[in-house]
Structures are given as C-alpha cells and as structure tokens.
Design a protein around this motif. Structure first.
Motif, short mmCIF file in Angstrom:
data_model
loop_
_atom_site.label_atom_id
_atom_site.label_comp_id
_atom_site.label_asym_id
_atom_site.label_seq_id
_atom_site.Cartn_x
_atom_site.Cartn_y
_atom_site.Cartn_z
N GLU A 31 -11.80 90.99 31.62
CA GLU A 31 -13.07 91.72 31.62
C GLU A 31 -13.40 92.27 30.24
N LEU A 32 -12.40 92.75 29.54
CA LEU A 32 -12.63 93.26 28.19
C LEU A 32 -13.11 92.15 27.26
N ILE A 33 -12.46 91.00 27.32
CA ILE A 33 -12.84 89.88 26.46
C ILE A 33 -14.27 89.43 26.78
N GLU A 34 -14.61 89.40 28.07
CA GLU A 34 -15.97 89.02 28.46
C GLU A 34 -17.01 89.99 27.91
N ASN A 35 -16.58 91.21 27.62
CA ASN A 35 -17.49 92.23 27.10
C ASN A 35 -17.32 92.46 25.60
N GLY A 36 -16.75 91.48 24.91
CA GLY A 36 -16.73 91.51 23.46
C GLY A 36 -15.57 92.23 22.82
N PHE A 37 -14.55 92.61 23.58
CA PHE A 37 -13.38 93.25 23.00
C PHE A 37 -12.47 92.20 22.37
N VAL A 38 -11.80 92.59 21.30
CA VAL A 38 -10.90 91.71 20.56
C VAL A 38 -9.47 92.16 20.79
N GLU A 39 -8.59 91.22 21.13
CA GLU A 39 -7.19 91.57 21.35
C GLU A 39 -6.46 91.66 20.02
N LEU A 40 -5.69 92.72 19.86
CA LEU A 40 -4.87 92.94 18.67
C LEU A 40 -3.41 92.65 19.01
N GLU A 41 -2.70 92.03 18.08
CA GLU A 41 -1.29 91.75 18.27
C GLU A 41 -0.45 92.82 17.57
N SER A 43 2.40 92.73 16.34
CA SER A 43 3.20 92.22 15.23
C SER A 43 2.38 91.83 14.01
N GLU A 44 1.06 91.97 14.09
CA GLU A 44 0.19 91.56 12.98
C GLU A 44 -0.51 92.77 12.37
N ASN A 45 -1.03 92.57 11.16
CA ASN A 45 -1.85 93.61 10.54
C ASN A 45 -3.16 93.75 11.30
N TRP A 46 -3.57 94.98 11.53
CA TRP A 46 -4.82 95.22 12.24
C TRP A 46 -5.96 95.41 11.24
N LYS A 47 -7.04 94.72 11.50
CA LYS A 47 -8.26 94.89 10.72
C LYS A 47 -9.36 95.31 11.69
N ILE A 48 -9.63 96.59 11.72
CA ILE A 48 -10.63 97.10 12.65
C ILE A 48 -11.76 97.78 11.89
N GLU A 49 -12.90 97.86 12.54
CA GLU A 49 -14.10 98.41 11.90
C GLU A 49 -14.74 99.45 12.82
N LYS A 50 -15.51 100.33 12.23
CA LYS A 50 -16.25 101.30 13.02
C LYS A 50 -17.19 100.57 13.98
N SER A 51 -17.29 101.08 15.17
CA SER A 51 -18.09 100.52 16.28
C SER A 51 -17.46 99.26 16.87
N GLY A 52 -16.29 98.87 16.38
CA GLY A 52 -15.61 97.70 16.92
C GLY A 52 -14.93 98.00 18.24
N LYS A 53 -14.71 96.94 19.04
CA LYS A 53 -14.10 97.08 20.37
C LYS A 53 -12.81 96.26 20.41
N TYR A 54 -11.70 96.91 20.75
CA TYR A 54 -10.40 96.26 20.65
C TYR A 54 -9.50 96.66 21.83
N PHE A 55 -8.43 95.89 22.01
CA PHE A 55 -7.40 96.29 22.96
C PHE A 55 -6.07 95.68 22.55
N VAL A 56 -5.00 96.31 23.04
CA VAL A 56 -3.65 95.85 22.78
C VAL A 56 -2.85 96.03 24.06
N THR A 57 -1.90 95.13 24.32
CA THR A 57 -1.10 95.22 25.54
C THR A 57 0.37 95.44 25.19
N LYS A 58 1.11 95.91 26.19
CA LYS A 58 2.55 96.12 26.05
C LYS A 58 3.23 95.61 27.31
N ASN A 59 4.17 94.69 27.14
CA ASN A 59 4.97 94.18 28.25
C ASN A 59 4.14 93.42 29.28
N GLY A 60 2.89 93.18 29.00
CA GLY A 60 2.03 92.53 29.97
C GLY A 60 1.66 93.40 31.15
#
Length: 433
Positions: A31-41, A43-60
């Motif tokens: 549902e988040l992806i359908e609404n324009g959210f970007v998944e962050l990993e 283990s990677e560097n995060w590049k986020i911006e003001k007004s941006g929409k993101y999410f991150v998961t743990k353990n699934g």
C-alpha cells in the motif's frame, strides 16, 4: 453503506489478508509503494529529501514509514504513532509431527503471547508465516511468505461427559491439550516430515532447500460486522491490527506539513518487545537519527528534534463488559463506540500524563471525535504496551490510547464500527496539525 461501515469492512479485509506479522508488513509495504513511498535499505546510504515519503522494514515483521516535513527537523521534530503487528497465537515447533494411537496426526506447538486458550478450541484453524530456504550466501538465505489459507486443523474440546466440571472452569495444559489435530493417518500416509512436505508443495520448492520456518496458527473464519444496527466488529487480531490499519490510513490521508510524520509498526509486543524488531530495541531511535543525518544534520540536531517530538502509542483498551461490569474502574468506564480511550496508570504502565492527555484530547476535539478515559481498578493489575517500552529508548512525550474492545486476546475480539473511524480521524488530525 456509510463511510464508517466501509472503513470497518476495509479493516476486516486487511486483517483477513494478514494472517501473520510478516503478512501485515508485506500488505502495508504494497500500500505504501502504491502511494508513492520509497523503500530504504538499512545497509545502504540514505538519500532523502524534504516532503519525501519513505519506509524501512526490520525482520519482515516490523516497519517504519515516514513523510519528511517541510521545516527544519531539529526545530520541528517528529509526530509519531506506534502500533504492533503481532497477536497472541500458537507457534509451530520444529519437528512438530506427533502421531497418536497410530491414527491421529497432531502438530506440536507452543503458546505465543497470552491468548485466551479455550477460545481456540473447536474452530477451523490454518497456518501462516515465513519459510526460510537456502540462498547463494549462507548469511542471506531466501525467505518466502506462506499462507495455507484453508481450514487445515482444529483443536478439539473434551466432551462434557468426560469432564463434568468443565463449566466450572478448567485449566488447559498447553503441551497436551491445545495441540491441533491435522489428519487421520493410515499405512500410506507419509507422516514423517509431513509439514515440510506440505510447505514444499505450497511454495513449489524442493524439500531439501527448506531450512527453517516461523509458522503460526490463525482462525480461518473471516471477521464480520455484527449487531442489530451493524455497530460491532467481530474479528480476530483487532489488538492491534485495528491501530495498524487506522494509523497507516491516517498517514496516507494526511498532508505534508512542517513536522515529519512517522508511523512505526513494532513486532513482538505480545511477548515483551525485547527483540531487534520490538519496541525495546533501538530500531526506532536508529531510524530517526538516520533521518536527521540524511538531511545533513548532526547528532546535536537529532537530540534537538527529539525534544520537539510527540508519540501516540496506540494499542487497544478494555471497554466495559456488560456481563462483568464489576471488573471495570467505578468512575472511568469506556464503552464501545464511545470514542478512543486515553489510558492512564499511576505505576506508569502507560506513559500518559496530564500534558500528553491534554494534547490528545485537543486533537480529538479538533477532529470532532469523542474520547474517553481508561484506568484499571485499583485492585487489578493491568497490562502494559509499547508506549512505556519505547520510552526506554526515546525520552519524548507520549500518550497511550486505544479503542475499547471486549474479549481482548480471544481468538475473536469485539470492537466498535464507530470507534475505528473515530480513531482514524484523530490520527489524520494529528498528522495534519
């Protein structure tokens, strides 16, 4: 159908499609992806911006979604809502097949959390969770979600003729008397590694590739709207998937403002939260700090942001039970469909104080939502929740709230149609303010 009824039915559908904490997170991710959210990993560097929409998961099984505010995060801070993805159930043990009388096949289980055990008897049950398979790298095995999605088993009761005092109360032995019956067996039945074989068929993989699993029982019958005037929600896992659903919908339906809006879904609340994906872990704190660092801020700015933040810890509350009225506090008596309850405790089992309570009361008034107060009887010890546990990691003001329900921790709980819409409206108002 009114919007309240539609929203309650959406909740039932969400719960029906989320038979385990892993499925909860997977459905929220979609549902988040359908609404324009970007998944962050992580283990990677995060590049986020003001007004941006993101999410991150743990353990699934845990997730943090956020919408970055337009203001300076160190002065605006975070507006957080917390809920949890897990519910009381039974977990399948390793090598679970147990043959009885050379005729019955049962599965060995252990209790997860604090279910009302006898409510699980004589109901069609199924199995869902996560299966782990061999990968190219031993530190990165493959994981697949599985939902048998059929009435696969039942925990049969003992006939009253063999237990004449059953209606006087009975203590169930969780090693012997709550194991689910799966099948009758005969000479042709392959009872050894039966479950692994069924998993392999369901996922269309080789038995040899299956390394392990996290599988849980769930009631197969779908929830329903009940009551003369369609005022009740009868459904399993209202605690706490109702708050997960309302919180995510509130985040999606709110607008970007100066503060950064956050929805955190912890796992393992029902077993103490002391896991890497639980409220007692640094998971949330780490993500909030990384948000600040990714915006070019330093650690001092992160601490400043926390001082300007607020958390709504949303977990269900106990409503007045018409058959057990004496169990409720004599003056604070929240009822179903009377609005979300603000939960208070002198021994700090809840984080609410007069300031945080006043903040949520004001939010409800702005949203034109009724609210109530919940405290335990002075001679009864209540439960706790993610609010005070989160406070061990984040020293920010918070309030504990939840919709009043009956039969909490039963395989099937009872909540209010109006309440679910009320709490959603309060969440939208909170995020928008």
């Amino acid at each position: 159908m009114t919007r309240k009824l539609e929203f309650a039915q959406e909740l039932i559908d969400f719960i029906d499609n989320s038979p385990s904490a892993f499925h909860v997170v997977e459905n929220v991710k979609k549902e988040l992806i359908e609404n324009g959210f970007v998944e962050l990993e992580p283990s990677e560097n995060w590049k986020i911006e003001k007004s941006g929409k993101y999410f991150v998961t743990k353990n699934g099984s845990a997730l943090i979604a956020f919408v970055v505010g337009k203001g300076d995060i160190e002065s605006e801070g975070f507006k957080l809502i917390g809920a949890h993805t897990d519910s009381p159930t039974f977990k399948i043990k390793p090598n679970p097949e147990m043959v009885e009388e050379n005729a019955f096949l049962r599965l060995n289980t252990e209790v997860y959390g604090g279910p009302i055990l006898n409510t699980w008897l004589d109901r069609p049950l199924s199995l869902a969770g996560r299966v782990t398979l061999k990968g190219e790298d031993i530190f990165n095995p493959k994981s697949y979600l599985i939902d048998m999605d059929k009435p696969l088993m039942v925990i049969p009761n003992l006939a009253i003729h063999m237990n004449r005092k059953v209606n006087e109360g009975i203590k169930l032995n969780t090693q012997n008397e709550t194991l689910p019956l799966v099948s009758m067996i005969n000479e042709e039945f392959e009872k050894d590694d039966f479950l692994i074989g069924e998993i392999a068929k369901e996922l269309d993989v080789n038995v040899e590739d299956i390394l392990d699993f996290d599988l849980f029982l769930y009631e197969h019958e779908k929830g329903k709207i009940v009551g003369l005037n369609n005022e009740f929600i009868s459904c399993g896992k209202l605690d706490d998937l109702a708050m997960v659903h309302a919180g995510i919908k509130g985040l999606l339906d709110s607008k970007v403002n100066n503060k950064t809006n956050v929805m955190v879904l912890f796992d393992n609340e029902e077993v103490g939260s002391t896991t890497k994906q639980g409220a007692a872990s640094p998971m949330l704190r780490t993500v909030l700090e990384r948000i600040c660092l990714s915006l070019g801020k330093n650690r001092e700015d992160f601490y400043r942001s926390l001082s300007n933040s607020f958390l709504i810890s949303s977990d269900m509350a106990h409503g007045v039970h018409p058959n057990y009225k004496q169990k409720q506090d004599p003056t604070s008596r929240p009822v179903i469909n009377g609005g979300p309850a603000i939960k208070l405790s002198a021994n700090q089992a809840y984080t609410t104080d007069s300031i945080s309570s006043a903040i949520y009361e004001s939010i409800c008034k702005l949203a034109e939502v009724p609210f109530q107060k919940f405290v335990n009887r002075s001679d009864e010890r209540g439960g706790s929740t993610i609010g005070p546990i989160s406070s061990t990691q984040l020293d920010i003001p918070s309030v504990d709230i939840g919709n009043p329900i009956l039969s909490m921790h039963s395989v099937r709980e009872l909540g209010g149609v109006d309440d679910h819409y009320y709490v959603y409206k309060s969440f939208v108002q909170y995020y928008n303010y």
